[in-house]
Write a protein that holds these residues in place. Structure first.
Motif, PDB file in Angstrom:
ATOM      1  N   TYR A 199       0.915  -1.360   0.056  1.00 14.40           N
ATOM      2  CA  TYR A 199      -0.120  -0.067  -0.048  1.00 14.40           C
ATOM      3  C   TYR A 199       0.475   1.006  -0.357  1.00 14.40           C
ATOM      4  O   TYR A 199       0.096   2.280  -0.665  1.00 14.40           O
ATOM      5  CB  TYR A 199      -1.049  -0.122   1.497  1.00 14.40           C
ATOM      6  CG  TYR A 199      -1.954  -0.635   1.168  1.00 14.40           C
ATOM      7  CD1 TYR A 199      -2.509  -1.444   0.170  1.00 14.40           C
ATOM      8  CD2 TYR A 199      -2.770  -1.227   2.461  1.00 14.40           C
ATOM      9  CE1 TYR A 199      -3.650  -1.739  -0.250  1.00 14.40           C
ATOM     10  CE2 TYR A 199      -3.573  -2.331   2.004  1.00 14.40           C
ATOM     11  CZ  TYR A 199      -4.655  -2.310   0.846  1.00 14.40           C
ATOM     12  OH  TYR A 199      -5.320  -3.530   0.508  1.00 14.40           O
ATOM     13  N   SER A 200       1.758   1.046   0.485  1.00 12.37           N
ATOM     14  CA  SER A 200       3.094   2.415   0.965  1.00 12.37           C
ATOM     15  C   SER A 200       2.867   3.104  -0.518  1.00 12.37           C
ATOM     16  O   SER A 200       2.697   4.526  -1.024  1.00 12.37           O
ATOM     17  CB  SER A 200       4.321   2.131   1.113  1.00 12.37           C
ATOM     18  OG  SER A 200       4.115   1.256   2.601  1.00 12.37           O
ATOM     19  N   TYR A 223       1.580   2.058   7.906  1.00 13.52           N
ATOM     20  CA  TYR A 223       1.594   1.523   7.967  1.00 13.52           C
ATOM     21  C   TYR A 223       2.622  -0.390   7.932  1.00 13.52           C
ATOM     22  O   TYR A 223       2.914  -1.519   7.986  1.00 13.52           O
ATOM     23  CB  TYR A 223       0.723   1.154   6.851  1.00 13.52           C
ATOM     24  CG  TYR A 223       1.222  -0.064   5.203  1.00 13.52           C
ATOM     25  CD1 TYR A 223       0.506  -1.280   5.795  1.00 13.52           C
ATOM     26  CD2 TYR A 223       1.998   0.593   4.393  1.00 13.52           C
ATOM     27  CE1 TYR A 223       0.071  -2.004   4.516  1.00 13.52           C
ATOM     28  CE2 TYR A 223       1.806  -0.570   3.770  1.00 13.52           C
ATOM     29  CZ  TYR A 223       0.834  -2.335   3.552  1.00 13.52           C
ATOM     30  OH  TYR A 223       1.391  -3.130   2.866  1.00 13.52           O
ATOM     31  N   ILE A 350      -5.202  -1.612   6.832  1.00 18.44           N
ATOM     32  CA  ILE A 350      -4.525  -1.372   7.799  1.00 18.44           C
ATOM     33  C   ILE A 350      -4.935  -2.367   8.952  1.00 18.44           C
ATOM     34  O   ILE A 350      -4.232  -2.433   9.563  1.00 18.44           O
ATOM     35  CB  ILE A 350      -4.025  -0.003   7.094  1.00 18.44           C
ATOM     36  CG1 ILE A 350      -3.659  -0.646   5.283  1.00 18.44           C
ATOM     37  CG2 ILE A 350      -3.294  -0.030   8.249  1.00 18.44           C
ATOM     38  CD1 ILE A 350      -2.955   1.470   5.180  1.00 18.44           C
ATOM     39  N   TYR A 377      -4.127   3.580  14.856  1.00 12.84           N
ATOM     40  CA  TYR A 377      -4.795   3.785  13.384  1.00 12.84           C
ATOM     41  C   TYR A 377      -6.280   4.535  13.532  1.00 12.84           C
ATOM     42  O   TYR A 377      -5.790   5.679  12.752  1.00 12.84           O
ATOM     43  CB  TYR A 377      -5.589   1.979  12.984  1.00 12.84           C
ATOM     44  CG  TYR A 377      -5.925   2.615  12.082  1.00 12.84           C
ATOM     45  CD1 TYR A 377      -5.693   2.056  10.385  1.00 12.84           C
ATOM     46  CD2 TYR A 377      -7.682   1.893  11.841  1.00 12.84           C
ATOM     47  CE1 TYR A 377      -6.316   2.102   9.399  1.00 12.84           C
ATOM     48  CE2 TYR A 377      -8.021   2.088  10.773  1.00 12.84           C
ATOM     49  CZ  TYR A 377      -7.250   1.676   9.305  1.00 12.84           C
ATOM     50  OH  TYR A 377      -7.873   2.044   8.383  1.00 12.84           O
TER      51      TYR A 377
END
Length: 397
Positions: A199-200, A223, A350, A377
């Motif tokens: 996802y980065s 993340y 996430i 989160y």
């Protein structure tokens, strides 16, 4: 003829041109740039707005004598070039005030990165989200959503600055080019449909496009930290000691996802063994299986997104023969404001990394660790301070 008379004539002439163009549906001072996409097809990008209209004799002279300056201002002062994640070079506004996406996963990334810039939701919002999404965001427009058809007219009516569209590496750009054609002058920006372990890149790219790079780096930091910690701990679990997991979908629990499905990705990420031996179903997934197959697979843990199935399984004699049900290790995924485990497979998942790790290996990832991670989160991604009571409600069913 005097200079003043000439200037007045020019002003009158420009006004007539503006009226004529407006009547023909052509916006004065706007033009479309056509450039090749990576697959050789032509795609249109943004139409540039006029910098000024000739409202005075002086401005009329400037409008006639400084065309190159006006074009330069249009390009450099209002727009900037980018290369999207499909390698397409396009022009987008320097300032993005409103953005839309053509899929629920992209919408979740857009929301957690820049909620004030989200132009609308896709599909129906889940019930009970009052606490987790402020009313100013909750009351945004909701667009009907289908994988096969986008309501282009509804999107255009909102006048977004850009529209994000997902794309898988290695596939063609036919859908992307069609969407750009339908959206006209609204730039369509491609992001890659990332997996739960990657996802980065998506967060960084969308953050840069939206002008929220600093926030993107904060979200990426969380993340990467939680993903790296989970990976480091589960790597050393011997194969014969890994949790055997079945992902039960639908009200009867007899739809599922094999290990190669993106919808079941968190099982692999968190060191579990996906027991489902079945074909990967294209599109929305959810491969149908039989109860006999589940009895053969004998999962030790069941994860489900269906409350109806969870209640049914604990009361059904056949399901009670399965170790996960017999040992009370059937877990309903929390779903507020969006599901932690799946559907959509976006930024909401996430949160599912620490949760899935905890339900698979509670000794390795104890409750105290999980609580700390999930509160962090919600604070970072939803700007919400999660209380112990909130968490208990999210987990309860």
């Amino acid at each position: 003829m005097s200079a003043v008379t000439i200037r007045r004539f020019v002003v009158f002439f420009l006004a007539i041109i503006g009226i004529t163009m407006a009547g023909s549906g052509i916006a004065p001072g706007r033009r479309t740039i056509v450039s090749p996409s990576v697959d050789g097809a032509l795609h249109r990008t943004v139409g540039f707005p006029a910098v000024a209209s000739a409202a005075s004799p002086v401005e009329a002279d400037e409008a006639i004598g400084s065309v190159s300056l006006r074009n330069k201002l249009s390009h450099e002062d209002f727009y900037r070039p980018i290369t999207d994640m499909a390698g397409r070079e396009i022009m987008i506004p320097k300032t993005i005030s409103r953005a839309l996406a053509t899929s629920p996963p992209a919408t979740t990334f857009l929301y957690v990165l820049a909620p004030d810039k989200l132009g609308g939701w896709l599909g129906s919002l889940p019930k009970g989200i009052t606490k987790y999404i402020p009313i100013r965001h909750r009351d945004k427009l909701v667009f009907g959503w289908s994988q096969k058809q986008i309501n282009y007219e509804a999107y255009i009516a909102v006048c977004p600055d850009i529209v994000f569209i997902g794309w898988s590496k290695g596939t063609d750009l036919l859908k992307v080019n069609l969407t750009q054609e339908k959206m006209g002058r609204i730039p369509v920006v491609v992001y890659t449909s990332a997996s739960a372990t990657d996802y980065s890149e998506t967060i960084k790219f969308m953050g840069e496009v939206l002008g929220v790079q600093d926030r993107a780096e904060v979200l990426i930091g969380y993340y990467r930290d939680v993903l790296d910690e989970v990976n480091a701990k589960v790597t050393n679990i011997p194969e014969n000691e890994r949790a055997r997991v079945y992902y039960a979908e639908g009200p009867n629990g007899l739809s599922t996802e094999p290990s190669e499905s993106q919808h079941a990705a968190l099982i692999n990420v968190c060191g579990g063994v996906n027991v489902a031996v079945c074909a990967l179903r294209s599109g929305s997934g959810m491969t149908p299986v039989t109860i006999e197959s589940v009895l053969v697979w004998q999962p030790e843990v069941i994860i489900t997104t269906s409350r109806e199935f969870a209640v049914h399984a604990y009361a059904d004699g056949t399901w009670k023969k399965i170790p996960a049900v017999r040992n009370r290790r059937l877990h309903l995924t929390p779903s507020q404001p969006f599901n932690w485990f799946d559907r959509p497979p976006g930024a909401n998942r996430i949160a599912g990394i620490p949760w899935t790790a905890h339900v698979l290996y509670p000794d390795l990832f104890p409750e105290k660790w999980f609580t700390m991670k999930i509160k962090e989160y919600y604070s970072l991604f939803y700007n919400y301070d999660l209380s112990d009571e909130d968490l208990s409600t999210l987990l309860g069913w």
